[in-house]
Write a protein that holds these residues in place. Sequence first.
Motif, PDB file in Angstrom:
ATOM      1  N   THR A 157       1.050  -1.177   0.037  1.00  0.00           N
ATOM      2  CA  THR A 157      -0.058  -0.078  -0.102  1.00  0.00           C
ATOM      3  C   THR A 157       0.811   1.254   0.163  1.00  0.00           C
ATOM      4  O   THR A 157       2.143   1.128  -0.006  1.00  0.00           O
ATOM      5  N   TYR A 158       0.225   2.480  -0.160  1.00  0.00           N
ATOM      6  CA  TYR A 158       1.189   3.502  -0.156  1.00  0.00           C
ATOM      7  C   TYR A 158       1.041   4.406   0.913  1.00  0.00           C
ATOM      8  O   TYR A 158      -0.299   4.473   1.544  1.00  0.00           O
ATOM      9  N   GLY A 187       6.224  14.201   0.897  1.00  0.00           N
ATOM     10  CA  GLY A 187       5.405  14.630  -0.085  1.00  0.00           C
ATOM     11  C   GLY A 187       5.500  13.574  -1.242  1.00  0.00           C
ATOM     12  O   GLY A 187       4.877  13.862  -2.442  1.00  0.00           O
ATOM     13  N   ARG A 188       6.286  12.614  -1.138  1.00  0.00           N
ATOM     14  CA  ARG A 188       6.142  11.448  -2.218  1.00  0.00           C
ATOM     15  C   ARG A 188       5.695  10.098  -1.676  1.00  0.00           C
ATOM     16  O   ARG A 188       5.776   9.882  -0.650  1.00  0.00           O
ATOM     17  N   GLU A 223      11.143   2.693  -0.710  1.00  0.00           N
ATOM     18  CA  GLU A 223      10.855   3.767  -1.862  1.00  0.00           C
ATOM     19  C   GLU A 223      10.395   3.349  -3.258  1.00  0.00           C
ATOM     20  O   GLU A 223       9.822   4.322  -3.862  1.00  0.00           O
ATOM     21  N   ARG A 224      10.685   2.291  -3.555  1.00  0.00           N
ATOM     22  CA  ARG A 224      10.529   1.704  -5.000  1.00  0.00           C
ATOM     23  C   ARG A 224       9.645   0.526  -4.999  1.00  0.00           C
ATOM     24  O   ARG A 224       9.873  -0.144  -4.157  1.00  0.00           O
ATOM     25  N   ARG A 225       8.867   0.260  -5.932  1.00  0.00           N
ATOM     26  CA  ARG A 225       7.995  -0.941  -6.113  1.00  0.00           C
ATOM     27  C   ARG A 225       8.440  -1.612  -7.338  1.00  0.00           C
ATOM     28  O   ARG A 225       7.971  -1.660  -8.482  1.00  0.00           O
ATOM     29  N   LEU A 260      -0.763  13.232   7.269  1.00  0.00           N
ATOM     30  CA  LEU A 260      -0.623  13.986   5.774  1.00  0.00           C
ATOM     31  C   LEU A 260       0.764  13.699   5.440  1.00  0.00           C
ATOM     32  O   LEU A 260       1.483  14.519   5.087  1.00  0.00           O
ATOM     33  N   GLY A 261       1.349  12.464   5.968  1.00  0.00           N
ATOM     34  CA  GLY A 261       2.584  12.191   5.580  1.00  0.00           C
ATOM     35  C   GLY A 261       3.614  12.335   6.697  1.00  0.00           C
ATOM     36  O   GLY A 261       3.187  12.673   7.574  1.00  0.00           O
ATOM     37  N   PHE A 262       4.960  11.715   6.063  1.00  0.00           N
ATOM     38  CA  PHE A 262       5.878  11.811   7.240  1.00  0.00           C
ATOM     39  C   PHE A 262       6.812  12.735   6.683  1.00  0.00           C
ATOM     40  O   PHE A 262       7.260  12.906   5.409  1.00  0.00           O
ATOM     41  N   LYS A 263       7.977  13.206   7.543  1.00  0.00           N
ATOM     42  CA  LYS A 263       8.813  14.171   7.103  1.00  0.00           C
ATOM     43  C   LYS A 263      10.340  13.489   6.718  1.00  0.00           C
ATOM     44  O   LYS A 263      11.202  13.937   5.912  1.00  0.00           O
ATOM     45  N   ALA A 264      10.473  12.344   7.199  1.00  0.00           N
ATOM     46  CA  ALA A 264      11.727  11.585   7.039  1.00  0.00           C
ATOM     47  C   ALA A 264      11.488  10.091   6.863  1.00  0.00           C
ATOM     48  O   ALA A 264      10.275   9.476   7.496  1.00  0.00           O
TER      49      ALA A 264
END
Length: 153
Positions: free
Chosen positions: A4-5, A10-11, A32-34, A111-115
């Motif tokens: 899942t994503y 921001g990515r 980071e990649r699928r 709303l996402g993570f910073k690191a």
Amino acid sequence: MDETYIKVKGRWTYLHRAVDRDGQILDFMISERRDLAAARRFLKQAISANGAPDRVVIDKSSANLAGLQAIIGVLKLTPSGRTVEIRQLKYLNNILEQDHRFIKRITRPMLGFKAFHSAAATSAGIEAAHMIRKGQIRANGASVFQILAGLAA
């Protein structure tokens, strides 16, 4: 097994997850990649922690299929002496797809993570709390903090 994503910096990054037929969480990993390398790394991690499976259900992801074939080529056979059955059907991993809902419900308001490292640590805590809530980990008189500290070590 499925992914899942989640958002990091921001990515979109990928949270790979594996569950057994009863919905118990076996393993998880953020990448980071699928791609083939990520699928192989996750499968190697999951198999080393839980042993070789008899059957693996995946969706139509070609990276997961290639990773499975590469890892199974190294394993040759399962401990029971049978080859590993790969079932690649879109709707058979519904248990896992429904389990993604829990992770999304927690991470979406963030709303996402910073690191990347904080995303990995936080998702490990979320998965551990989810495992405790599902009764997958027995407390045996220990506090939730002690259980989480033991899982993080």
